[in-house]
Design an enzyme around this catalytic site. Sequence first.
Site, PDB file in Angstrom:
ATOM      1  N   PRO A 144      -3.650  33.019   1.626  1.00  0.00           N
ATOM      2  CG  PRO A 144      -5.381  34.396   0.889  1.00  0.00           C
ATOM      3  CD  PRO A 144      -4.924  32.971   0.885  1.00  0.00           C
ATOM      4  N   GLY A 145      -3.904  33.748   4.307  1.00  0.00           N
ATOM      5  CA  GLY A 145      -3.797  33.963   5.738  1.00  0.00           C
ATOM      6  C   GLY A 145      -5.049  34.325   6.516  1.00  0.00           C
ATOM      7  CG  ASN A 146      -8.950  35.616   5.001  1.00  0.00           C
ATOM      8  OD1 ASN A 146      -8.368  36.656   5.305  1.00  0.00           O
ATOM      9  ND2 ASN A 146      -9.808  35.534   4.008  1.00  0.00           N
ATOM     10  NE  ARG A 203      -1.909  31.155  -2.460  1.00  0.00           N
ATOM     11  CZ  ARG A 203      -3.234  31.221  -2.542  1.00  0.00           C
ATOM     12  NH1 ARG A 203      -3.781  31.892  -3.536  1.00  0.00           N
ATOM     13  NH2 ARG A 203      -4.006  30.632  -1.664  1.00  0.00           N
ATOM     14  CB  CYS A 226     -13.033  25.606  -0.716  1.00  0.00           C
ATOM     15  SG  CYS A 226     -11.654  25.945  -1.797  1.00  0.00           S
TER      16      CYS A 226
HETATM   17  C1  LIG Z   1      -6.414  26.703  -0.020  1.00  0.00           C
HETATM   18  S1  LIG Z   1      -5.001  27.673  -0.015  1.00  0.00           S
HETATM   19  C2  LIG Z   1      -4.843  28.133   1.668  1.00  0.00           C
HETATM   20  C3  LIG Z   1      -5.776  29.231   2.095  1.00  0.00           C
HETATM   21  C4  LIG Z   1      -5.469  29.744   3.499  1.00  0.00           C
HETATM   22  N1  LIG Z   1      -5.508  28.662   4.463  1.00  0.00           N
HETATM   23  C5  LIG Z   1      -6.403  30.848   3.944  1.00  0.00           C
HETATM   24  O1  LIG Z   1      -7.385  30.563   4.623  1.00  0.00           O
HETATM   25  O2  LIG Z   1      -6.173  32.003   3.614  1.00  0.00           O
HETATM   26  C6  LIG Z   1      -3.729  26.487  -0.178  1.00  0.00           C
HETATM   27  C7  LIG Z   1      -2.342  27.063  -0.055  1.00  0.00           C
HETATM   28  O3  LIG Z   1      -1.433  25.962   0.030  1.00  0.00           O
HETATM   29  C8  LIG Z   1      -0.220  26.373  -0.524  1.00  0.00           C
HETATM   30  N2  LIG Z   1       0.577  25.143  -0.756  1.00  0.00           N
HETATM   31  C9  LIG Z   1       0.468  24.235  -1.742  1.00  0.00           C
HETATM   32  N3  LIG Z   1       1.356  23.225  -1.567  1.00  0.00           N
HETATM   33  C10 LIG Z   1       2.026  23.495  -0.428  1.00  0.00           C
HETATM   34  C11 LIG Z   1       3.059  22.835   0.287  1.00  0.00           C
HETATM   35  N4  LIG Z   1       3.569  21.678  -0.146  1.00  0.00           N
HETATM   36  N5  LIG Z   1       3.528  23.402   1.410  1.00  0.00           N
HETATM   37  C12 LIG Z   1       3.018  24.585   1.863  1.00  0.00           C
HETATM   38  N6  LIG Z   1       2.032  25.259   1.214  1.00  0.00           N
HETATM   39  C13 LIG Z   1       1.545  24.723   0.099  1.00  0.00           C
HETATM   40  C14 LIG Z   1      -0.636  27.131  -1.767  1.00  0.00           C
HETATM   41  O4  LIG Z   1       0.399  27.990  -2.189  1.00  0.00           O
HETATM   42  C15 LIG Z   1      -1.860  27.873  -1.249  1.00  0.00           C
HETATM   43  O5  LIG Z   1      -1.505  29.151  -0.818  1.00  0.00           O
END
Ligand SMILES: C[S@@+](CC[C@H](N)C(=O)[O-])C[C@H]1O[C@@H](n2cnc3c(N)ncnc32)[C@H](O)[C@@H]1O
Length: 483
Positions: free
Chosen positions: A235-237, A261, A355
């Site tokens: 979600p972009g933090n 998201r 994480c």
């Molecule tokens: C751990 S979360 C990211 C959290 C974000 N970096 C933050 O700090 O708010 C992982 C994200 O990767 C996305 N995701 C999964 N596979 C992906 C892909 N192949 N390409 C782009 N995004 C992907 C998921 O939808 C999810 O939102």
Amino acid sequence: MALYMKAAEILEKVEQKKGAVKTLVYDSKFQNIKQLFALVCETQKYSSVLQEIIESTKLLKETKLRIHLAKVLVYDLLIGHGVKCGGAWKTMMLKHRSRLQAALARIKVKRKVSRNQDLLPSSFQQTQDDVIPRYVRVNTLKTTLEDVIDYLKREGFSYQGTASRLEDLDCLSGKTFLRDLHLQDLLVFSAKTDFHDHFLYKAGHIILQDKASCLPAFLLNPQVGSHVIDACAAPGNKTSHLAAIMKNKGKLFAFDLDAKRLSTMSTLLLRAGVTCHQLANQDFLKVDPQSSEYKEVESILLDPSCSGSGMVCLRDEVSEQQDEGRLQALATFQLRCLNHALQFPQVQRVVYSTCSIHAQENEEVVSACLQQNPGFRLVHLLPNWPERGHEPLSQCLRASTAKTRTHGFFVAMLERRPPQTDEENLPVITTLPSVGEEKQEIHQSGASDEEQENTETANEQPTNPSSKKKRRRNRKKLKKQES
Ligand SMILES: C[S@@+](CC[C@H](N)C(=O)[O-])C[C@H]1O[C@@H](n2cnc3c(N)ncnc32)[C@H](O)[C@@H]1O
């Protein structure tokens, strides 16, 4: 009503071991993911006590509720925020409130405890080591650290200066707060401090973000005006943190596969005052590194989907449910993403984070990537950080509640090796090896001892064929010089 229904549905699946809370919550596409996640996690923790209360009051018979919905409602009524929404269910629960409260009180008397949390199974009870303080990142796109501190002081908070050691965080209570030991725009409050309804949070002046999750952008430290990719961004933090470091100048390409998201992210970035971004609902693995759009990208932040085993709330559930197959699938995906990030022609630095506490998703992914990309090496991160990557990848950072008072986390930074000219490749040797001493180490100029250790030993890279050729050439030059 929708919140309780969804929470009950997920709780049922979790208790039948049909999936992990985090995955089920995210897959539910529910509007308020955080609220749903917290409600399911908390209800699950108290599940056995709730069952006891429901059975002793014969609640199911009287209300015709199904067990999982009853658990969620009873949790919120007795232990959570009080049933706030829920229409007809709220009226029904309030009718039974005094009987339910009496049942809870009886259980406490029987177990000789006074607090609700003392009823939790021991695996859920928090020790000092489990307590994570409330971290607040000051959003420098909208305000300054000084202004936030002044604002909070005027509200009765007491500022204690910058922490000098980790243990200082354990002494926080009530309205006292500190500035973090490592990250200058981060303030630390006692674990119970809640800013969700605070003006500074609603206005985007502060971001509620765990300290470990602030590390990737802080370490990547992109230059003001540069081009950066946040590969799995929602979600972009971390995106808003990158934008703050870039002072909203330059270009920040953010990708995510999940449209829902991404739309939440868009709202949050707006609130945080981020303007240098370009969001795309796109699979990062399908982004073309050769596209002219990304030809100036020098920094990439990669925080891909992971098992979430470092999240304290999920610890027990995750360890039970992480089967080998799932971890392997995640690790394969993570490695593909990391390899892909290194394909951007101008990329100099890539930060990889998860994480997760599993080496399979962390050190093993990074080692495999370095083996496949000998043109990159690890950067030794924050020498004073108390928890390092598992050997031999001690250049990386790990984080945990016990050692860093954060959620479990892993960060690695890969950087492109500087191009070496033939001149630089000439060996610097004081005693020339006698002919036949093929095994003697040749120390190349341009690479310090530490770099050698970081790359050759620590990463256990296979011998790079091009460097083999260079060495052969050097030996020939040496022999010429000798003769
Ligand atoms: C751990 S979360 C990211 C959290 C974000 N970096 C933050 O700090 O708010 C992982 C994200 O990767 C996305 N995701 C999964 N596979 C992906 C892909 N192949 N390409 C782009 N995004 C992907 C998921 O939808 C999810 O939102």
